[in-house]
Scaffold this motif. Structure first.
Motif, PDB file in Angstrom:
ATOM      1  N   GLY A  34       0.801  -1.220   0.000  1.00 55.56           N
ATOM      2  CA  GLY A  34       0.000   0.000   0.000  1.00 55.56           C
ATOM      3  C   GLY A  34       0.831   1.265   0.000  1.00 55.56           C
ATOM      4  N   PHE A  35       0.121   2.378  -0.188  1.00 50.18           N
ATOM      5  CA  PHE A  35       0.737   3.697  -0.270  1.00 50.18           C
ATOM      6  C   PHE A  35      -0.260   4.727   0.240  1.00 50.18           C
ATOM      7  CE2 PHE A  35       3.181   7.147  -1.914  1.00 50.18           C
ATOM      8  CZ  PHE A  35       2.267   8.080  -2.366  1.00 50.18           C
ATOM      9  N   ALA A  36       0.268   5.743   0.914  1.00 50.94           N
ATOM     10  CA  ALA A  36      -0.580   6.865   1.362  1.00 50.94           C
ATOM     11  C   ALA A  36       0.303   8.097   1.480  1.00 50.94           C
ATOM     12  CB  ALA A  36      -1.222   6.542   2.707  1.00 50.94           C
ATOM     13  N   ARG A  37      -0.336   9.216   1.683  1.00 52.87           N
ATOM     14  CA  ARG A  37       0.385  10.457   1.990  1.00 52.87           C
ATOM     15  C   ARG A  37      -0.066  10.903   3.370  1.00 52.87           C
ATOM     16  NH1 ARG A  37       3.444  12.895  -1.741  1.00 52.87           N
ATOM     17  NH2 ARG A  37       3.203  12.240  -3.874  1.00 52.87           N
ATOM     18  N   TRP A  38       0.904  11.247   4.209  1.00 51.87           N
ATOM     19  CA  TRP A  38       0.621  11.659   5.579  1.00 51.87           C
ATOM     20  C   TRP A  38       0.515  13.177   5.581  1.00 51.87           C
ATOM     21  CZ3 TRP A  38       3.764   9.369  10.240  1.00 51.87           C
ATOM     22  CH2 TRP A  38       3.079   9.630  11.421  1.00 51.87           C
ATOM     23  N   MET A  39      -0.712  13.681   5.538  1.00 53.95           N
ATOM     24  CA  MET A  39      -0.954  15.115   5.370  1.00 53.95           C
ATOM     25  C   MET A  39      -0.378  15.943   6.516  1.00 53.95           C
ATOM     26  SD  MET A  39      -2.125  14.955   2.441  1.00 53.95           S
ATOM     27  CE  MET A  39      -2.544  16.645   2.119  1.00 53.95           C
ATOM     28  N   GLU A  40      -0.436  15.434   7.744  1.00 52.21           N
ATOM     29  CA  GLU A  40       0.084  16.176   8.893  1.00 52.21           C
ATOM     30  C   GLU A  40       1.605  16.308   8.867  1.00 52.21           C
ATOM     31  OE1 GLU A  40      -1.435  14.009  12.204  1.00 52.21           O
ATOM     32  OE2 GLU A  40      -3.446  14.800  11.960  1.00 52.21           O
ATOM     33  N   ARG A  41       2.246  15.559   7.997  1.00 49.50           N
ATOM     34  CA  ARG A  41       3.705  15.614   7.881  1.00 49.50           C
ATOM     35  C   ARG A  41       4.101  16.104   6.485  1.00 49.50           C
ATOM     36  NH1 ARG A  41       6.652  13.199  12.156  1.00 49.50           N
ATOM     37  NH2 ARG A  41       8.355  13.224  10.671  1.00 49.50           N
ATOM     38  N   GLY A  42       3.424  17.126   6.014  1.00 47.88           N
ATOM     39  CA  GLY A  42       3.764  17.725   4.730  1.00 47.88           C
ATOM     40  C   GLY A  42       3.446  16.859   3.536  1.00 47.88           C
ATOM     41  N   ALA A  43       2.448  16.004   3.639  1.00 44.76           N
ATOM     42  CA  ALA A  43       2.043  15.082   2.575  1.00 44.76           C
ATOM     43  C   ALA A  43       3.158  14.121   2.194  1.00 44.76           C
ATOM     44  CB  ALA A  43       1.524  15.831   1.358  1.00 44.76           C
ATOM     45  N   LYS A  44       3.971  13.764   3.178  1.00 41.96           N
ATOM     46  CA  LYS A  44       5.076  12.822   2.954  1.00 41.96           C
ATOM     47  C   LYS A  44       4.536  11.496   2.417  1.00 41.96           C
ATOM     48  CE  LYS A  44       8.798  10.495   5.447  1.00 41.96           C
ATOM     49  NZ  LYS A  44       9.403  10.290   6.777  1.00 41.96           N
ATOM     50  N   PRO A  45       5.110  10.989   1.327  1.00 37.73           N
ATOM     51  CA  PRO A  45       4.678   9.682   0.828  1.00 37.73           C
ATOM     52  C   PRO A  45       5.104   8.582   1.795  1.00 37.73           C
ATOM     53  CG  PRO A  45       6.479  10.545  -0.507  1.00 37.73           C
ATOM     54  CD  PRO A  45       6.145  11.588   0.494  1.00 37.73           C
ATOM     55  N   GLU A  46       4.213   7.631   2.016  1.00 35.23           N
ATOM     56  CA  GLU A  46       4.463   6.530   2.944  1.00 35.23           C
ATOM     57  C   GLU A  46       4.060   5.228   2.261  1.00 35.23           C
ATOM     58  OE1 GLU A  46       5.605   5.113   6.765  1.00 35.23           O
ATOM     59  OE2 GLU A  46       5.496   7.223   6.231  1.00 35.23           O
ATOM     60  N   PHE A  47       5.019   4.312   2.151  1.00 37.47           N
ATOM     61  CA  PHE A  47       4.760   2.996   1.565  1.00 37.47           C
ATOM     62  C   PHE A  47       4.645   1.978   2.691  1.00 37.47           C
ATOM     63  CE2 PHE A  47       6.601   5.379  -1.855  1.00 37.47           C
ATOM     64  CZ  PHE A  47       5.905   4.937  -2.972  1.00 37.47           C
ATOM     65  N   PHE A  48       3.733   1.006   2.518  1.00 36.71           N
ATOM     66  CA  PHE A  48       3.477  -0.016   3.526  1.00 36.71           C
ATOM     67  C   PHE A  48       3.754  -1.398   2.949  1.00 36.71           C
ATOM     68  CE2 PHE A  48       0.558   3.524   4.223  1.00 36.71           C
ATOM     69  CZ  PHE A  48       0.995   3.935   5.476  1.00 36.71           C
ATOM     70  N   ALA A  49       4.248  -2.299   3.806  1.00 32.39           N
ATOM     71  CA  ALA A  49       4.556  -3.652   3.355  1.00 32.39           C
ATOM     72  C   ALA A  49       4.173  -4.670   4.410  1.00 32.39           C
ATOM     73  CB  ALA A  49       6.043  -3.778   3.024  1.00 32.39           C
ATOM     74  N   LEU A  50       4.080  -5.908   3.962  1.00 31.04           N
ATOM     75  CA  LEU A  50       3.880  -7.066   4.823  1.00 31.04           C
ATOM     76  C   LEU A  50       5.129  -7.927   4.692  1.00 31.04           C
ATOM     77  CD1 LEU A  50       2.118  -8.980   6.557  1.00 31.04           C
ATOM     78  CD2 LEU A  50       1.207  -9.900   4.403  1.00 31.04           C
ATOM     79  N   THR A  51       5.755  -8.231   5.822  1.00 31.67           N
ATOM     80  CA  THR A  51       6.964  -9.061   5.834  1.00 31.67           C
ATOM     81  C   THR A  51       6.653 -10.366   6.548  1.00 31.67           C
ATOM     82  OG1 THR A  51       8.443  -7.158   5.793  1.00 31.67           O
ATOM     83  CG2 THR A  51       9.356  -9.220   6.616  1.00 31.67           C
ATOM     84  N   ARG A  52       6.988 -11.463   5.898  1.00 28.71           N
ATOM     85  CA  ARG A  52       6.823 -12.783   6.510  1.00 28.71           C
ATOM     86  C   ARG A  52       8.158 -13.183   7.140  1.00 28.71           C
ATOM     87  NH1 ARG A  52       3.952 -12.989   1.639  1.00 28.71           N
ATOM     88  NH2 ARG A  52       1.760 -13.436   1.927  1.00 28.71           N
ATOM     89  N   LEU A  53       8.078 -13.687   8.370  1.00 32.18           N
ATOM     90  CA  LEU A  53       9.277 -14.088   9.107  1.00 32.18           C
ATOM     91  C   LEU A  53       9.341 -15.605   9.230  1.00 32.18           C
ATOM     92  CD1 LEU A  53       9.051 -11.512  12.043  1.00 32.18           C
ATOM     93  CD2 LEU A  53      10.347 -11.301   9.899  1.00 32.18           C
ATOM     94  N   SER A  54      10.521 -16.117   9.551  1.00 32.84           N
ATOM     95  CA  SER A  54      10.701 -17.561   9.765  1.00 32.84           C
ATOM     96  C   SER A  54      10.804 -17.889  11.250  1.00 32.84           C
ATOM     97  CB  SER A  54      11.956 -18.046   9.030  1.00 32.84           C
ATOM     98  OG  SER A  54      13.114 -17.438   9.590  1.00 32.84           O
ATOM     99  N   VAL A  55      10.396 -16.981  12.118  1.00 36.44           N
ATOM    100  CA  VAL A  55      10.465 -17.183  13.568  1.00 36.44           C
ATOM    101  C   VAL A  55       9.080 -17.018  14.177  1.00 36.44           C
ATOM    102  CG1 VAL A  55      12.883 -16.446  13.778  1.00 36.44           C
ATOM    103  CG2 VAL A  55      11.063 -14.756  13.972  1.00 36.44           C
ATOM    104  N   ALA A  56       8.896 -17.666  15.331  1.00 34.28           N
ATOM    105  CA  ALA A  56       7.648 -17.539  16.080  1.00 34.28           C
ATOM    106  C   ALA A  56       7.740 -16.358  17.037  1.00 34.28           C
ATOM    107  CB  ALA A  56       7.385 -18.829  16.852  1.00 34.28           C
TER     108      ALA A  56
END
Length: 194
Positions: free
Chosen positions: A82-104
């Protein structure tokens, strides 16, 4: 450019960082497994034809290792969701990710954050979540903050980047077949849920 990842353990728990009182944007709130910015070193090798998503993943995984104490070999995969812009921080672009781990989740209880992160991070926390069930609720039109599958702790203490990252990952996991943009021609791996 902002980058945030939510990391999911093999037993279906999110790895979260409690922000310290010194954190400007989300003091004392829960943040994604990593939340930071791309750095010039993340661009190393960019001239070799790496895609923007590969550069984002490099930065996200670097931040994840720095903020959680995870080792590179414990990171299975990172997918930009995903992607969004954080308006309260000057419309800074923000990218989001999902990371899968090999640990519990239990494997992370004694992890230490890097010494230079201690000013801004007050420790790790894991929270069980069923992202697929949450995604189905969201797809059906339920608001994130009223969704029954959003853990109460996230509803009460979640920072804006954390809530947006969880929402993006949950919706990405249940996208319709015509919405899919498969990575490298292969379908995504199933995500373990609790």
């Amino acid at each position: 450019m902002g980058i945030s990842t939510i990391a999911l353990t093999t037993d279906g728990a999110l790895v979260l960082v409690r922000q310290s009182e010194r954190n400007v944007a989300s003091a004392l709130l829960l943040a994604p497994s990593d939340s930071g910015s791309l750095e010039p070193r993340d661009l190393a090798g960019a001239d070799a034809g790496r895609s923007a998503q590969e550069i984002l993943r490099t930065g996200m995984e670097r931040e994840l290792r720095e903020e959680t104490g995870l080792r590179a070999e414990e990171i299975v995969s990172t997918t930009v969701v995903g992607f969004a812009r954080w308006m309260e921080r000057g419309a800074k672009p923000e990218f989001f990710a999902l990371t899968r781990l090999s640990v519990a989740a239990a494997d992370l209880t004694r992890r230490r954050v890097a010494s230079d992160e201690k000013l801004y991070s007050a420790g790790l926390r894991t929270v069980p979540i069923d992202l697929v069930a949450l995604g189905k609720e969201l797809r059906a039109g339920v608001d994130l903050l009223t969704a029954s599958h959003l853990p109460r702790l996230l509803r009460e203490d979640g920072s804006l980047p954390l809530l947006l990252a969880v929402r993006a990952a949950a919706l990405w996991l249940v996208r319709r077949p015509d919405d899919r943009q498969e990575e490298a021609g292969a379908p995504p791996e199933p995500v373990p849920t609790s």
